[in-house]
Design a protein around this motif. Structure first.
Motif, PDB file in Angstrom:
ATOM      1  N   ALA A 118       0.836  -1.201   0.000  1.00  0.00           N
ATOM      2  CA  ALA A 118       0.000   0.000   0.000  1.00  0.00           C
ATOM      3  C   ALA A 118       0.868   1.249   0.000  1.00  0.00           C
ATOM      4  CB  ALA A 118      -0.924  -0.001   1.216  1.00  0.00           C
ATOM      5  N   ARG A 119       2.002   1.173   0.669  1.00  0.00           N
ATOM      6  CA  ARG A 119       2.984   2.265   0.727  1.00  0.00           C
ATOM      7  C   ARG A 119       4.348   1.631   0.895  1.00  0.00           C
ATOM      8  NH1 ARG A 119      -0.021   1.862   4.930  1.00  0.00           N
ATOM      9  NH2 ARG A 119      -1.421   3.600   4.500  1.00  0.00           N
TER      10      ARG A 119
ATOM     11  N   SER B 126       1.548  -0.569   6.249  1.00  0.00           N
ATOM     12  CA  SER B 126       0.482  -0.810   7.206  1.00  0.00           C
ATOM     13  C   SER B 126      -0.754  -1.255   6.453  1.00  0.00           C
ATOM     14  CB  SER B 126       0.163   0.465   8.007  1.00  0.00           C
ATOM     15  OG  SER B 126      -1.022   0.291   8.767  1.00  0.00           O
ATOM     16  N   ARG B 127      -1.520  -2.102   7.091  1.00  0.00           N
ATOM     17  CA  ARG B 127      -2.772  -2.569   6.489  1.00  0.00           C
ATOM     18  C   ARG B 127      -3.950  -1.709   6.911  1.00  0.00           C
ATOM     19  NH1 ARG B 127       1.790  -4.849   5.451  1.00  0.00           N
ATOM     20  NH2 ARG B 127       1.976  -5.244   7.680  1.00  0.00           N
TER      21      ARG B 127
ATOM     22  N   GLY C  42       6.359  -4.279   6.243  1.00  0.00           N
ATOM     23  CA  GLY C  42       5.970  -4.721   4.915  1.00  0.00           C
ATOM     24  C   GLY C  42       6.915  -5.781   4.391  1.00  0.00           C
ATOM     25  N   ALA C  43       8.214  -5.575   4.609  1.00  0.00           N
ATOM     26  CA  ALA C  43       9.231  -6.538   4.185  1.00  0.00           C
ATOM     27  C   ALA C  43      10.557  -6.153   4.823  1.00  0.00           C
ATOM     28  CB  ALA C  43       9.369  -6.561   2.660  1.00  0.00           C
TER      29      ALA C  43
ATOM     30  N   TYR D  99      11.093   7.583   5.350  1.00  0.00           N
ATOM     31  CA  TYR D  99      10.864   8.180   4.039  1.00  0.00           C
ATOM     32  C   TYR D  99       9.932   7.281   3.242  1.00  0.00           C
ATOM     33  CZ  TYR D  99      11.704   9.807  -0.738  1.00  0.00           C
ATOM     34  OH  TYR D  99      11.546  10.275  -2.021  1.00  0.00           O
ATOM     35  N   ILE D 100       8.913   7.860   2.613  1.00  0.00           N
ATOM     36  CA  ILE D 100       7.997   7.103   1.767  1.00  0.00           C
ATOM     37  C   ILE D 100       8.384   7.304   0.309  1.00  0.00           C
ATOM     38  CG2 ILE D 100       5.619   6.866   0.967  1.00  0.00           C
ATOM     39  CD1 ILE D 100       4.647   7.421   3.725  1.00  0.00           C
ATOM     40  N   ALA D 101       8.701   6.201  -0.358  1.00  0.00           N
ATOM     41  CA  ALA D 101       9.046   6.233  -1.786  1.00  0.00           C
ATOM     42  C   ALA D 101       7.760   6.203  -2.603  1.00  0.00           C
ATOM     43  CB  ALA D 101       9.921   5.040  -2.134  1.00  0.00           C
ATOM     44  N   THR D 102       7.616   7.150  -3.514  1.00  0.00           N
ATOM     45  CA  THR D 102       6.396   7.238  -4.321  1.00  0.00           C
ATOM     46  C   THR D 102       6.643   6.927  -5.793  1.00  0.00           C
ATOM     47  OG1 THR D 102       6.756   9.618  -4.617  1.00  0.00           O
ATOM     48  CG2 THR D 102       5.362   8.932  -2.777  1.00  0.00           C
TER      49      THR D 102
END
Length: 250
Positions: A88-89, A131-132, A152-153, A227-230
Motif C-alpha cells: 500500500a505504501r 500498514s494494512r 511490509g518486508a 521516508y515514503i518512496a512514491t
C-alpha cells in the motif's frame, strides 16, 4: 481467541488484496493487550509460511522494547527488489540486523552480555514499512502491533561476521532513494546500542518457552528518518566501516 482469529483473517485479506482496513470497523476484534496482539501476529504468520525474522525496537535507551515476527515470504535478499504493487505504501528505513549461528534455546544464558557475545553475523538491511490500516500512523498502537508493527518486508544487503568493536550506537551512514538523499552523517540509534534489543528479545523468547532458529534475521530499528518512496528508483544505503545495501523499487 475468536476476536484474534477475526483480526488475523482481516489482516491476511488486506495483505493478499493490497487493500486497507478501516480501524473503526475493527472495534469488535481490537486486541485487549500486547499478548493478544502477539497472538494475532502468530495467526497471520501461520498462513504466510512461518517466521524468518523479527523486528525489535524501542523509542529511547530506557524505553521498553516491542517486537514483531516477520513472515518468511517478506524477508529476502536485495537482488529480489521491490514491486510497488505489492504494498500500500513503501516506507524506507536503514537498519542493522543480527543472527546467531545456532538455535537460541535454553542452552543460551539469558544474561545480556552472554547473549550479545553469541551473535554470529551482522547485516545491512532496509525495512519496508507498510500498514494494512487506513489513516496510518494515527492508528491504535495495539492494532499496529498486531499488524507486525507495520512491517511490509525486510531486504537484506551485505552480511559480515559480527564485529563487537563496531560503533553500533552512532555509525556514519548514507541513505538515498533515487535522487533523494534521505540521510547522510552520523546517525544516532533511538535505543542507544541496538544490541540491547537482541538481549531483550532472547530473554523474552526463552521466558515464553520458545526458541529462535539459527540464522533467523533480527533487525533492530532505524538509523535514518522515515521516508515514503512514491516512484520507481534505486535505494542505496551505506554504513561506513561495515557495508552497503542496494535494491530496486520497480
Amino acid at each position: 481467541m475468536a476476536n484474534a482469529q477475526e483480526l488475523a483473517a482481516r489482516l491476511l485479506q488486506a495483505r493478499r488484496e493490497h487493500t486497507l482496513l478501516d480501524p473503526g470497523s475493527l472495534t469488535a476484534c481490537m486486541p485487549a493487550n500486547a499478548d493478544e496482539a502477539y497472538v494475532v501476529q502468530q495467526l497471520v504468520l501461520d498462513q504466510m509460511g512461518g517466521c524468518a525474522g523479527y523486528k525489535v525496537g524501542a523509542g529511547s535507551p530506557t524505553a521498553a522494547p516491542q517486537c514483531a515476527s516477520l513472515p518468511a515470504t517478506r524477508v529476502f535478499g536485495a537482488t529480489t527488489g521491490i514491486r510497488r504493487g505489492d504494498y500500500a505504501r513503501i516506507g524506507l528505513e536503514l537498519e542493522i540486523a543480527f543472527s546467531f549461528a545456532d538455535d537460541v534455546d535454553h542452552r543460551l544464558s539469558e544474561q545480556a552480555d552472554e547473549v550479545i557475545d553469541a551473535i554470529d553475523t551482522m547485516s545491512v538491511v532496509a525495512e519496508i514499512v507498510d500498514s494494512r490500516y487506513e489513516g496510518w500512523p494515527n492508528v491504535d498502537p495495539l492494532l499496529q502491533l498486531a499488524d507486525a508493527q507495520n512491517n511490509g518486508a525486510l531486504v537484506i544487503g551485505d552480511t559480515l561476521p559480527y564485529d563487537r568493536a563496531f560503533d553500533f550506537s552512532a555509525p556514519r551512514v548514507s541513505f538515498s532513494c533515487g535522487n533523494h538523499e534521505i540521510f547522510q552523517g552520523v546517525a544516532r540509534h533511538p535505543a542507544g546500542d541496538p544490541r540491547r534489543l537482541i538481549a531483550w528479545l532472547v530473554a523474552r523468547t526463552l521466558e515464553t518457552g520458545h526458541s529462535i532458529p539459527a540464522r533467523t534475521v533480527l533487525t533492530t530499528g532505524s538509523y535514518t528518518p522515515f521516508y515514503i518512496a512514491t516512484e520507481p528508483g534505486v535505494v542505496r544505503g551505506v554504513i561506513e566501516g561495515f557495508g552497503k545495501i542496494e535494491f530496486e523499487i520497480r
